[in-house]
Design an enzyme around this catalytic site. Structure first.
Site, mmCIF file in Angstrom:
data_model
loop_
_atom_site.group_PDB
_atom_site.id
_atom_site.type_symbol
_atom_site.label_atom_id
_atom_site.label_comp_id
_atom_site.label_asym_id
_atom_site.label_seq_id
_atom_site.Cartn_x
_atom_site.Cartn_y
_atom_site.Cartn_z
ATOM 1 C CD1 TRP A 39 2.016 58.836 26.197
ATOM 2 C CD2 TRP A 39 1.871 56.807 24.945
ATOM 3 N NE1 TRP A 39 3.329 58.268 26.208
ATOM 4 C CE2 TRP A 39 3.040 57.111 25.320
ATOM 5 C CE3 TRP A 39 1.385 56.051 24.207
ATOM 6 C CZ2 TRP A 39 4.230 56.302 24.929
ATOM 7 C CZ3 TRP A 39 2.315 54.989 23.682
ATOM 8 C CH2 TRP A 39 3.803 55.201 24.206
ATOM 9 C CD GLU A 82 11.511 51.013 24.773
ATOM 10 O OE1 GLU A 82 10.950 50.541 25.894
ATOM 11 O OE2 GLU A 82 11.978 52.104 24.649
ATOM 12 C CD GLU A 119 10.247 51.866 29.798
ATOM 13 O OE1 GLU A 119 10.575 51.509 28.629
ATOM 14 O OE2 GLU A 119 10.848 53.016 30.204
ATOM 15 C CG HIS A 122 8.182 52.992 25.618
ATOM 16 N ND1 HIS A 122 9.142 53.270 26.434
ATOM 17 C CD2 HIS A 122 6.874 53.801 25.946
ATOM 18 C CE1 HIS A 122 8.443 54.363 27.338
ATOM 19 N NE2 HIS A 122 7.309 54.589 26.920
ATOM 20 C CD GLU A 172 14.168 54.567 31.870
ATOM 21 O OE1 GLU A 172 13.853 55.303 31.116
ATOM 22 O OE2 GLU A 172 13.735 53.379 32.483
ATOM 23 C CB THR A 175 16.143 54.676 26.299
ATOM 24 O OG1 THR A 175 16.862 53.560 27.129
ATOM 25 C CG2 THR A 175 15.197 53.805 25.517
ATOM 26 C CG ASP A 204 6.293 57.536 28.334
ATOM 27 O OD1 ASP A 204 5.585 58.517 28.477
ATOM 28 O OD2 ASP A 204 5.567 56.443 27.845
ATOM 29 C CD GLU A 205 12.148 55.224 27.575
ATOM 30 O OE1 GLU A 205 12.097 55.097 28.901
ATOM 31 O OE2 GLU A 205 11.918 54.482 26.505
ATOM 32 C CG HIS A 208 10.546 56.036 32.787
ATOM 33 N ND1 HIS A 208 10.189 55.036 31.849
ATOM 34 C CD2 HIS A 208 9.246 56.465 33.337
ATOM 35 C CE1 HIS A 208 8.912 55.180 31.619
ATOM 36 N NE2 HIS A 208 7.906 55.721 32.585
HETATM 37 FE FE LIG Z 1 12.823 53.426 29.508
HETATM 38 FE FE LIG Z 2 11.142 52.458 26.827
#
Ligand SMILES: [Fe+2]
Ligand SMILES: [Fe+2]
Length: 336
Positions: A39, A82, A119, A122, A172, A175, A204-205, A208
């Site tokens: 995305w 971020e 990242e 973000h 991570e 976050t 996403d976090e 990760h």
């Molecule tokens: Fe992150």
């Molecule tokens: Fe992030």
């Protein structure tokens, strides 16, 4: 631990993470996305190439006008965090990138690039969304980002690769929690696009987080004594929030303290969350059931097994001020 012992330990830890290069490289393929499949911020933003671009922006501003100031401040703080990504990539590479070559095919260096690339979206997305909302004093926001990157980032890992992987596993997850909670608050305030944005970033976090945790799981399998000691050392120093240095040299020296008080107050990220992350990692890496430990690792085990409860006690006693200064807000209230 004296300096000589420390450097021997770090050299041994570097050798261990060197053996994980292949595993980390495979994780890049299995956990991170190809740039063409990811995305992108524009998927969530008004399309300014269209004739109805201004209508889309107006709708965005109508939605965001209902979000409480405290949530906007907290979201700006998360966005600034971020946006200081250059410091995080540098910091990670200073430890894992032995060849000092950012285009290296080494699994760890490939990971650092692909992770950074994900990242990077973000901060871009949150920055553009907040800019269009008109809710922020963007010059003040930009100055804080500038100051934070100018000041750098110190995760206090003493060049120990195990500690940086504990740090990133923790951070991570932290976050992810912040973005999930912000998404819930945005939803409640009536901005379901912002809620979707926060949930997407949190997704996403989560990927990760799982990857970093799997790296540390491997380290625990290969070197449980060393892993335990590094986990303990990291937690004794505490996991500092990545944006802590935004306050240094800032004309408002309380800017970070105020931001973190707001996140506590509105429940975006609290000491309870800090305790729950410790609990989660201690359980995931089966710290309690590790046996045959030596060299102070047993002491590290004792320390880590009771640590979450200590933070829960701190959380119970924690007093959050009634009034907190909210930073980065626009003076102009938008009228709709
Ligand atoms: Fe992150
Ligand atoms: Fe992030």
């Amino acid at each position: 631990m004296d300096i000589a012992a420390d450097s021997n330990e770090i050299a041994k830890n570097m050798e261990v993470i060197g053996t994980l290069q292949g595993f980390v490289g495979e994780t890049v393929e299995s956990s991170l996305l190809d740039p063409d499949d990811c995305w992108q911020p524009t998927d969530f933003l008004p399309d300014l190439t269209r004739d109805d671009a201004f209508d889309q922006v107006t709708k965005l501003r109508e939605r965001t006008s209902c979000i409480p100031d405290s949530i906007i401040t907290s979201l700006v703080g998360n966005m600034i965090t971020e946006e200081a990504l250059p410091s995080y990539q540098t910091s990670f590479n200073l430890i894992v990138n032995e060849e000092k070559e950012l285009t290296s095919t080494n699994g760890w260096v490939r990971w650092s690039r692909a992770w950074t690339a994900e990242e990077n979206r973000h901060g871009d997305l949150l920055n553009k969304y907040l800019y269009l909302s008109g809710r922020c004093d963007m010059k003040a926001v930009e100055q804080t980002i500038h100051r934070l990157i100018y000041n750098g980032f110190n995760p206090n890992v003493n060049l120990d690769p195990y500690q940086i992987i504990v740090y990133t596993s923790f951070q991570e997850r932290a976050t992810k929690i912040s973005h999930v909670n912000t998404g819930k608050l945005a939803d409640k305030a009536g901005d379901n696009t912002l809620s979707k944005i926060c949930k997407t970033i949190a997704g996403d976090e989560a990927r990760h987080e799982n990857a970093y945790k799997s790296f540390m799981t491997k380290i625990f399998e290969i070197d449980p004594n060393g892993a335990l000691k590094s986990f303990e050392q990291m937690m004794r120093k505490q996991i500092v929030m990545p944006a802590v240095l935004m306050a240094e040299g800032n004309k408002n020296p309380n800017i970070f303290t105020d931001f973190s008080a707001v996140t506590q107050k509105i429940g975006v990220y609290t000491t309870w969350d800090y305790a729950s992350i410790i609990e989660h990692l201690v359980s995931l890496w089966k710290i309690e059931s590790l046996t045959g430990l030596k060299d102070g690792a047993a002491k590290a085990q004792d320390y880590l097994c009771v640590l979450a409860n200590r933070y829960k006690k701190i959380a119970e006693r924690m007093k959050i001020p009634d009034e907190i200064n909210l930073s980065w807000l626009s003076n102009n209230k938008l009228a709709f």
